[in-house]
Scaffold this motif. Structure first.
Motif, mmCIF file in Angstrom:
data_model
loop_
_atom_site.group_PDB
_atom_site.id
_atom_site.type_symbol
_atom_site.label_atom_id
_atom_site.label_comp_id
_atom_site.label_asym_id
_atom_site.label_seq_id
_atom_site.Cartn_x
_atom_site.Cartn_y
_atom_site.Cartn_z
ATOM 1 N N TRP A 76 47.926 22.331 43.338
ATOM 2 C CA TRP A 76 49.107 23.122 43.006
ATOM 3 C C TRP A 76 48.517 24.465 44.455
ATOM 4 O O TRP A 76 49.257 24.834 44.968
ATOM 5 C CB TRP A 76 49.420 24.052 41.755
ATOM 6 C CG TRP A 76 50.420 24.753 41.718
ATOM 7 C CD1 TRP A 76 50.857 26.217 41.811
ATOM 8 C CD2 TRP A 76 51.961 24.029 41.581
ATOM 9 N NE1 TRP A 76 52.169 26.315 41.621
ATOM 10 C CE2 TRP A 76 52.899 25.257 41.577
ATOM 11 C CE3 TRP A 76 52.533 22.792 41.532
ATOM 12 C CZ2 TRP A 76 54.029 24.865 41.389
ATOM 13 C CZ3 TRP A 76 53.575 22.526 41.590
ATOM 14 C CH2 TRP A 76 54.484 23.526 41.479
ATOM 15 N N LEU A 120 57.849 19.724 34.500
ATOM 16 C CA LEU A 120 57.803 21.195 35.376
ATOM 17 C C LEU A 120 59.304 21.551 35.384
ATOM 18 O O LEU A 120 60.282 20.919 35.800
ATOM 19 C CB LEU A 120 57.171 21.100 36.493
ATOM 20 C CG LEU A 120 57.000 22.167 37.479
ATOM 21 C CD1 LEU A 120 56.325 23.292 36.694
ATOM 22 C CD2 LEU A 120 56.638 22.032 38.810
ATOM 23 N N VAL A 154 53.501 29.306 37.668
ATOM 24 C CA VAL A 154 52.988 27.853 37.317
ATOM 25 C C VAL A 154 51.422 27.639 37.426
ATOM 26 O O VAL A 154 50.858 27.043 36.701
ATOM 27 C CB VAL A 154 53.543 26.677 38.253
ATOM 28 C CG1 VAL A 154 52.835 25.161 38.106
ATOM 29 C CG2 VAL A 154 55.021 26.752 37.920
#
Length: 364
Positions: A196, A253, A262
């Motif tokens: 991420w 998600l 997130v």
């Protein structure tokens, strides 16, 4: 009695090499880290998923890993003023690209890319590698393999101690007061965090967890992630990018969430995976020793401390071993065990039918 341990973990950040002196106890005398070059790292990451011409690409990537390992060993020996003749063996983990134990045909497979023969040829040093396969052949998970080493360096007779390795995948070792040893993988570690961070920050990791610390945990997403059956499955168990990958996250998600939230949720997932497992299986733990790259993530360490207020969170550095050296030293220890024909696995950890001498030897 000098053995070099090499570790390149699921995070794919590169190679750690540690020279370990076994003349008395395991004592590290030197450490070097070399990052993978971008092309090799990209190919190794791609080989975690099915793709075209995999056999050809994997064989060439295994050669690339051997060359990266050999270069790192040479750099380590140069810093120590030694040549290869001073080293009894190299213990090399290889680069895991698939890990599917006990699946398909009952045994399954695990694949760590490394051309051990080429590494022996390039370094002029005997190489012990392919540690996981023997445990799988005996019906085990093949991972984690570090708990026996953890017991030697972190165990405290009469006290309940646990060791949390926060690599790309997180694993727990439980060292109860009675001297037992158990261990298992407990969650995604840094793998999803690094993915991420690279996507949204353009950085290979979130330094100090600073970006995650400024986000808000989304409880709906967190519960959806924790609902995966892996977290509730009893040990022995192990995992890798085969499970915790981009596709796994994407299916759970909500794309309306802010990327920073997130990230905060993924950090909480890593912390909860470890904390929930420790509270369920070893609630009397008086000390939790943390190692691996995640030990440098201040936000992650703060969340673990908050979730486990009774556990006495400490870095492995307090035992004289920097967090980023523990696994490399462990594979030097496993290589030494192989040379001495000692078992490297533990039945309570992997579920194998018995203890086995691990690894394959490529002489110098």
């Amino acid at each position: 009695m000098l053995v070099v341990g090499l570790m390149s973990g699921t995070s794919l950040d590169g190679v750690d090499a540690v020279a370990v002196d076994f003349s008395a106890s395991a004592r590290a005398i030197g450490h070097v880290h070399h990052p993978y070059d971008a092309a090799l790292r990209s190919e190794l990451l791609a080989l975690n998923s099915s793709g075209a011409d995999e056999l050809h690409r994997a064989a060439l990537a295994a050669n690339g890993v051997a060359r990266a390992y050999a270069g790192t060993v040479a750099a380590l020996l140069k810093t120590l003023g030694l040549d290869g003749a001073a080293v009894r063996a190299i213990g090399a983990h290889g680069q895991t690209v698939r890990h599917r134990p006990r699946e398909f045909d009952g045994n399954g497979y695990t694949l760590q890319l490394l051309n051990g023969a080429l590494l022996a040829e390039l370094s002029g040093i005997a190489v012990v590698c392919d540690f996981r396969s023997r445990d799988l052949a005996a019906g085990g998970e093949g991972a984690p393999l570090v708990p026996a080493f953890h017991a030697q360096v972190f165990g405290q007779p009469g006290h309940d101690v646990a060791v949390l390795n926060l690599g790309g995948i997180a694993n727990l070792t439980l060292l109860p007061a009675d001297g037992g040893v158990t261990g298992f993988d407990c969650g995604p570690g840094n793998a999803l965090l690094d993915f991420w961070s690279l996507r949204h920050l353009g950085q290979p990791y979130d330094a100090d967890g600073a970006w995650a610390a400024g986000g808000q945990v989304d409880q709906h997403l967190l519960q959806a992630l924790l609902a995966d059956g892996f977290f509730g499955r009893p040990p022995p168990k192990s995992t890798g990018r085969d499970l915790f990958n981009e596709a796994w996250l994407s299916t759970r998600l909500d794309t309306r969430l802010a990327p920073r939230d997130v990230m905060a949720t993924l950090a909480e997932l890593t912390a909860r995976g470890a904390a929930d497992a420790l509270q369920a299986l070893a609630p009397a733990t008086a000390r939790l020793v943390v190692c691996g790259g995640g030990a440098f993530n201040r936000h992650l360490m703060a969340r673990l401390a908050a979730l486990l207020p009774r556990a006495g969170l400490v870095s492995s550095a307090e035992f004289g071993i920097p967090p980023d050296q523990v696994e490399a030293i462990a594979f030097a220890w496993l290589a030494q065990a192989h040379l001495e024909r000692r078992a490297g696995n533990r039945v309570a950890v992997t579920g194998a039918r018995g203890e086995r001498v691990l690894g394959a030897l490529y002489p110098a």
